[in-house]
Write a protein that holds these residues in place. Structure first.
Motif, PDB file in Angstrom:
ATOM      1  N   GLY A  79      63.040  59.993 -19.932  1.00 38.44           N
ATOM      2  CA  GLY A  79      63.283  61.389 -20.274  1.00 38.44           C
ATOM      3  C   GLY A  79      62.994  61.555 -21.755  1.00 38.44           C
ATOM      4  O   GLY A  79      63.317  60.677 -22.561  1.00 38.44           O
ATOM      5  N   PHE A  80      62.380  62.678 -22.137  1.00 35.21           N
ATOM      6  CA  PHE A  80      61.925  62.808 -23.516  1.00 35.21           C
ATOM      7  C   PHE A  80      62.030  64.249 -23.987  1.00 35.21           C
ATOM      8  O   PHE A  80      61.661  65.177 -23.271  1.00 35.21           O
ATOM      9  CB  PHE A  80      60.471  62.334 -23.600  1.00 35.21           C
ATOM     10  CG  PHE A  80      59.868  62.391 -24.981  1.00 35.21           C
ATOM     11  CD1 PHE A  80      60.471  61.730 -26.039  1.00 35.21           C
ATOM     12  CD2 PHE A  80      58.698  63.098 -25.227  1.00 35.21           C
ATOM     13  CE1 PHE A  80      59.919  61.767 -27.317  1.00 35.21           C
ATOM     14  CE2 PHE A  80      58.128  63.135 -26.496  1.00 35.21           C
ATOM     15  CZ  PHE A  80      58.748  62.468 -27.530  1.00 35.21           C
ATOM     16  N   ALA A  81      62.564  64.406 -25.178  1.00 35.02           N
ATOM     17  CA  ALA A  81      62.567  65.723 -25.814  1.00 35.02           C
ATOM     18  C   ALA A  81      62.415  65.498 -27.312  1.00 35.02           C
ATOM     19  O   ALA A  81      62.700  64.409 -27.811  1.00 35.02           O
ATOM     20  CB  ALA A  81      63.866  66.455 -25.513  1.00 35.02           C
ATOM     21  N   TYR A  82      61.946  66.504 -28.009  1.00 31.73           N
ATOM     22  CA  TYR A  82      61.757  66.336 -29.452  1.00 31.73           C
ATOM     23  C   TYR A  82      61.992  67.655 -30.151  1.00 31.73           C
ATOM     24  O   TYR A  82      62.035  68.710 -29.524  1.00 31.73           O
ATOM     25  CB  TYR A  82      60.357  65.793 -29.762  1.00 31.73           C
ATOM     26  CG  TYR A  82      59.236  66.639 -29.232  1.00 31.73           C
ATOM     27  CD1 TYR A  82      58.721  66.413 -27.964  1.00 31.73           C
ATOM     28  CD2 TYR A  82      58.692  67.676 -29.994  1.00 31.73           C
ATOM     29  CE1 TYR A  82      57.702  67.188 -27.460  1.00 31.73           C
ATOM     30  CE2 TYR A  82      57.666  68.451 -29.497  1.00 31.73           C
ATOM     31  CZ  TYR A  82      57.173  68.216 -28.228  1.00 31.73           C
ATOM     32  OH  TYR A  82      56.164  68.982 -27.724  1.00 31.73           O
ATOM     33  N   GLU A  93      70.919  68.524 -28.548  1.00 30.93           N
ATOM     34  CA  GLU A  93      70.266  69.263 -27.468  1.00 30.93           C
ATOM     35  C   GLU A  93      69.132  68.421 -26.863  1.00 30.93           C
ATOM     36  O   GLU A  93      68.990  68.328 -25.644  1.00 30.93           O
ATOM     37  CB  GLU A  93      69.716  70.588 -28.007  1.00 30.93           C
ATOM     38  CG  GLU A  93      69.261  71.518 -26.910  1.00 30.93           C
ATOM     39  CD  GLU A  93      68.495  72.729 -27.444  1.00 30.93           C
ATOM     40  OE1 GLU A  93      68.750  73.136 -28.597  1.00 30.93           O
ATOM     41  OE2 GLU A  93      67.642  73.240 -26.700  1.00 30.93           O
ATOM     42  N   ALA A  97      68.816  66.878 -23.057  1.00 23.66           N
ATOM     43  CA  ALA A  97      67.669  67.120 -22.182  1.00 23.66           C
ATOM     44  C   ALA A  97      67.066  65.799 -21.716  1.00 23.66           C
ATOM     45  O   ALA A  97      66.764  65.611 -20.538  1.00 23.66           O
ATOM     46  CB  ALA A  97      66.627  67.961 -22.916  1.00 23.66           C
ATOM     47  N   ALA A 100      68.800  63.730 -18.895  1.00 20.66           N
ATOM     48  CA  ALA A 100      68.814  64.277 -17.538  1.00 20.66           C
ATOM     49  C   ALA A 100      68.055  63.358 -16.583  1.00 20.66           C
ATOM     50  O   ALA A 100      68.264  63.388 -15.378  1.00 20.66           O
ATOM     51  CB  ALA A 100      68.182  65.663 -17.538  1.00 20.66           C
ATOM     52  N   ILE A 101      67.184  62.516 -17.130  1.00 20.68           N
ATOM     53  CA  ILE A 101      66.386  61.613 -16.302  1.00 20.68           C
ATOM     54  C   ILE A 101      67.281  60.673 -15.500  1.00 20.68           C
ATOM     55  O   ILE A 101      66.946  60.257 -14.408  1.00 20.68           O
ATOM     56  CB  ILE A 101      65.407  60.807 -17.191  1.00 20.68           C
ATOM     57  CG1 ILE A 101      64.319  60.177 -16.338  1.00 20.68           C
ATOM     58  CG2 ILE A 101      66.090  59.741 -18.026  1.00 20.68           C
ATOM     59  CD1 ILE A 101      63.364  61.163 -15.788  1.00 20.68           C
TER      60      ILE A 101
END
Lengths: 481, 448
Positions: A79-82, A93, A97, A100-101
């Motif tokens: 799971g990845f967010a930036y 945040e 996100a 969630a994986i």
């Protein structure tokens, strides 16, 4: 604390008011039950570029980029967010996100910090501070003058200069903490020459590395690029159509090592091999090259474009033997693929930026020298092609088919280098091309620091190298059959 | 799970960013300035072997400013849109402009060329697909590929992406305009293998402004599988000269090389094999190539270019003759011409389709090569020399005989354009260049 970590805290954490406690809170989100952990990757970079054309400095640019990437891992899931906002709210945040994986709900415990001692392969300097603007402009102008001075047939000269200062910091949930300050400079000269009868040809040369701009003044390197670009353009003005068909090809030393990068390098990246999608999958211990052929990936060379003190996952880079005396020995790994396949980390986890996921990538990939004198190699060929300069290449790692395009090449006739021929694409089959290497030169050279490798839309700087090689049977894509 | 699109894509907020950075540029001494700001958000998922592999949330923003101090130019960009960073960027650009040389051709596009009213091009269709829904659709796509045939032995997975972005451009002529676009896509890549032969991989994808215009997920998977399967048993060819049919998705690159040669930058640098060809034949007479910037929902549509210049439908090739270049204001001034609204690129370049489908073109070719994949970069825009790695099918009597691989196709682009015999009606609309298959005579195929 290492100097790089100190710099990283100053550039990345302090402006956002982030404390170690804050980072632990974010990491705790990634340590939830159901997750195998994750990492935070902070990056701040600024870059400038200058372009001289028509004898004037026409353009200059400056860019600033900063942000943080948050990755959560669960088995083979990522799971990845930036965020380009390095602040606590944005970090939490992104972590929420990313995790969630793993369908995780509650936070876990973070391991004790373990600072990685990085290598010391390049100075932690800002290239933009190494020459003042006037001196950079003079450098560009001197190359333009040098190129035009070489020959009256030179009709267009474009000189471009770029410098980057990048600070990165990686925190893994297993406690790994590493930072790196990465300077990178690049200079290029592109010329067009006209023969007076309407024929135009181009030549291009350049280089760079992880250092300041003074690199280009040292031993007149920059001026050397200008001379080399003109020499190539003039050679090409005389070039005849390239041959078409399968023939013996002698590859020059240095940048022609792009052959290795395409033919075997990508196929030995850990992700493709874990998934079984590479033509080299499951072939460790098998013969994939002729005896005498040894290929390594080495991120530990001082000051090289492809070198790193630590990779983008905080793993110190390595000298990794890929092929030893013709036998496949190992793959290049990032953390995810090493963990899933039970292989050792090799320090090849790289990413273009905080906004991209890391994956196994090459650093500096080259073949070790052999016993033969380059003159002896050329003399051994009755009829063939001598290719000394190349543009880019590409590979289909599944079928193993690869190409690379010659930008300077000559015919070999009766053991002698004769006429220059136009550029042509060479095509071969990765898993067997190195079995056709019949002579390895004693003149190993690395490229001048120009390589950029693209994979899944991400670009990273790399190096290549090789000695002069004789390959018995490569297909040359010219027009003269 | 959270939604793919964030609600913050307000062009008004970006207009304020652009206005502020232009004001900062003025304060820093600029006599003229232009700026572009963008903000995108999106979701990408990849499903491999039935399981989620990656789930990525994207959120990008940035502003780029160019300042002019008289005829000197400087540029800067930043991903940080806070007021102090905008000031820093404007100052950095101004500082650079003090070190660049006066260039009489530098500057904004002329004020009278700015777009005034523009049509709604129907480019914004938020999908709002959740991560779970995206994963499910990718799963259906990949499953259809894997279930297609027992020889589909492995997969690189299926990916679904959904992006929405706002972009705004403004300059000190007073132009300030922006719009919001969406882009959704689904792709699948699988591996086929049979007996002791090697593995073959191929893919298929669908992309659209509106999710409802995407191809069916299972159909994308089936097509990816069929494309990988048909490559099994590929052989080499002996070296020969023959006609070539480029399938639509690779034909696009051939038209792309033509566009590269009529770009202003290549022309004023005298770095194009089509130098001084305006008004001269470059294709056979039946060829018509034109730009359609205002096609509703199309991937290449734009109301104005990167300099605020109004885009308009225009011809590039009329009855085989080169009738227009691709210019921005700088290259136009260098050439003593007027910008064609192509700062930043082309908009839905279309080559008029012929009457035959791919099968018809193969029958017309009779014996030759059908190219379905090209690799490498062997194209020289200065000379037109062309040599690329290829894979595809050998055709005899208008019928596909067997797959071929590890060959190159070579020629000179000037000859290739003149030797274009037919354009298919099997137009691929998934990009900014729209073409059917192309039948071209007289290429050299190098192999064994």
């Amino acid at each position: 604390m290492t100097q790089a970590l100190d710099t990283a805290r100053k550039h990345l954490l302090q402006p956002a008011g982030l404390t170690d406690g804050d980072l632990d809170r974010v990491l705790a989100v990634l340590c939830a039950p159901g997750l195998d952990g994750g990492d935070l990757y902070f990056q701040a970079a600024h870059q400038e570029s200058w372009v001289l054309e028509d004898g004037i400095v026409k353009e200059g640019g400056y860019s600033i980029e900063r942000g943080v990437g948050v990755r959560a891992l669960s088995g083979d899931k990522t799971g990845f967010a930036y965020s380009d906002d390095i602040g606590m709210a944005a970090l939490m945040e992104a972590a929420g996100a990313a995790r969630a994986i793993g369908r995780a709900q509650q936070d876990g415990r973070v391991a004790v910090r373990r600072e990685v001692t990085p290598r010391d392969l390049y100075p932690p300097l800002d290239p933009l501070g190494t020459l003042d603007e006037q001196a950079r402009i003079r450098l560009l102008q001197s190359l333009d003058a040098e190129a035009r001075r070489q020959d009256p047939r030179v009709s267009q000269v474009i000189v471009s200069l770029a410098g980057t200062h990048e600070v990165v910091m990686v925190l893994q949930t297993d406690g790994t903490l590493a930072a790196d300050v990465r300077p990178l400079v690049r200079l290029n000269v592109h010329v067009i020459a006209e023969d007076g009868h309407g024929r135009r040809e181009q030549g291009s040369a350049g280089g760079g590395g992880r250092s300041g701009y003074d690199f280009f003044l040292d031993r007149e390197r920059g001026l050397g690029y200008a001379r080399e670009a003109v020499r190539q353009a003039l050679v090409n003005l005389e070039a005849v159509d390239a041959p078409a068909g399968t023939m013996t090809v002698v590859l020059g030393p240095g940048w022609p090592g792009v052959l290795l990068h395409e033919a075997v390098g990508h196929g030995l990246e850990g992700d493709f091999n874990r998934k079984g999608t590479s033509a080299f999958s499951g072939r460790i211990g098998e013969r994939v090259a002729a005896p005498g052929v040894t290929v390594v990936d080495d991120g530990t060379l001082e000051g090289r474009r492809g070198s790193l003190n630590v990779d983008d996952e905080g793993t110190p880079t390595n000298h990794t033997v890929l092929i030893e005396d013709g036998v496949l020995r190992g793959y290049m790994q990032d953390r995810l693929n090493a963990r899933l396949t039970g292989m050792p980390l090799t320090g090849n986890g790289r990413r273009e930026s905080y906004a991209h996921l890391p994956m196994p990538r090459m650093t500096n990939t080259y073949m070790l020298a052999g016993p033969h004198d380059p003159g002896e190699i050329l003399a051994s060929v009755d009829k063939g092609l001598y290719a000394v300069n190349f543009g880019g290449g590409q590979v289909d790692i599944t079928s193993g088919k690869f190409v690379f395009s010659a930008s300077e090449a000559y015919l070999i006739e009766g053991g002698r280098v004769t006429r220059p021929v136009k550029g042509a694409t060479l095509i071969g089959n990765g898993p067997d091309v190195l079995t056709r290497v019949s002579m390895v030169g004693n003149d190993l050279a690395l490229d001048t620091g120009v390589g950029t490798c693209g994979k899944e839309g991400q670009s990273v700087p790399v190096g290549v190298g090789q000695p002069t090689l004789r390959v018995d049977g490569l297909t040359v894509g010219g027009t003269q059959s | 799970m959270s939604q793919a699109q964030s609600p913050e894509l307000d062009p008004k907020a970006l207009e304020a960013v652009v206005a502020q950075v232009l004001e900062e540029a003025r304060r820093a001494g600029a006599t003229a300035a232009e700026a572009a700001a963008s903000r995108d958000s999106g979701l990408s998922v990849n499903v491999r072997l039935g399981e989620v592999e990656t789930l990525e949330y994207h959120r990008d923003q940035g502003v780029a400013v160019t300042v002019y101090m008289g005829q000197c130019k400087g540029a800067a960009s930043t991903s940080d849109l806070r007021p102090e960073s905008l000031r820093e960027a404007a100052r950095a650009a101004s500082r650079i402009a003090r070190f660049t040389t006066e260039d009489p051709c530098a500057g904004l596009a002329d004020a009278h060329l700015m777009a005034r009213d523009w049509p709604d091009l129907d480019l914004d269709h938020p999908w709002g697909v959740s991560a779970d829904e995206a994963i499910e659709r990718a799963r259906i796509c990949e499953a259809a590929a894997r279930e297609r045939d027992a020889r589909i032995v492995n997969s690189e997975g299926a990916s679904l992406d959904s992006f929405r972005g706002a972009s705004v451009y403004g300059n000190t002529h007073g132009f300030l305009g922006g719009y919001v676009t969406t882009r959704h896509g689904l792709s699948c890549s699988v591996l086929a293998s049979e007996g002791a032969g090697g593995m073959q991989r191929d893919h298929w994808y669908t992309v659209a402004r509106h999710a409802g215009d995407l191809e069916d997920a299972a159909a994308v998977g089936v097509r990816a599988a069929d494309r990988a399967l048909r490559r099994l048993g590929g052989r080499r060819l002996s070296t020969r000269r023959c006609p070539v049919v480029y399938a639509p998705d690779v034909a696009r690159s051939v038209i792309g090389h033509f566009l590269g040669a009529i770009r202003g930058g290549a022309l004023y640098r005298k770095a194009s094999f089509l130098l001084d060809h305006l008004g001269r034949p470059v294709f056979p007479e039946f060829v018509h190539i034109h730009e359609q910037p205002h096609l509703p929902r199309a991937l290449g549509s734009a109301p104005f270019d990167h300099e605020g210049v109004a885009t308009r439908p225009r011809d590039l090739v009329t009855e085989g003759h080169l009738s227009g270049y691709l210019l921005d204001s700088y290259s136009a001034r260098r050439l003593g011409m007027e910008t064609t609204g192509n700062a930043g690129g082309v908009h839905n370049v279309t080559i008029d389709a012929g009457e035959q489908d791919l099968e018809g073109l193969l029958r017309e070719m009779g014996t030759g090569l059908l190219v379905t994949e090209l690799i490498g970069h062997g194209v020289n825009t200065v000379t037109g020399d062309y040599s690329r790695g290829a894979a595809g099918f050998w055709v005899e009597g208008g019928e596909i005989r067997h797959p071929v691989e590890e060959i190159t196709v070579a020629g000179n682009l000037r000859d290739m354009f003149m030797n274009l015999r037919a354009v298919g009606r099997d137009v691929d609309r998934r990009g900014n260049i729209r073409t059917g298959s192309l039948l071209i005579d007289g290429l050299t195929v190098a192999g064994e």
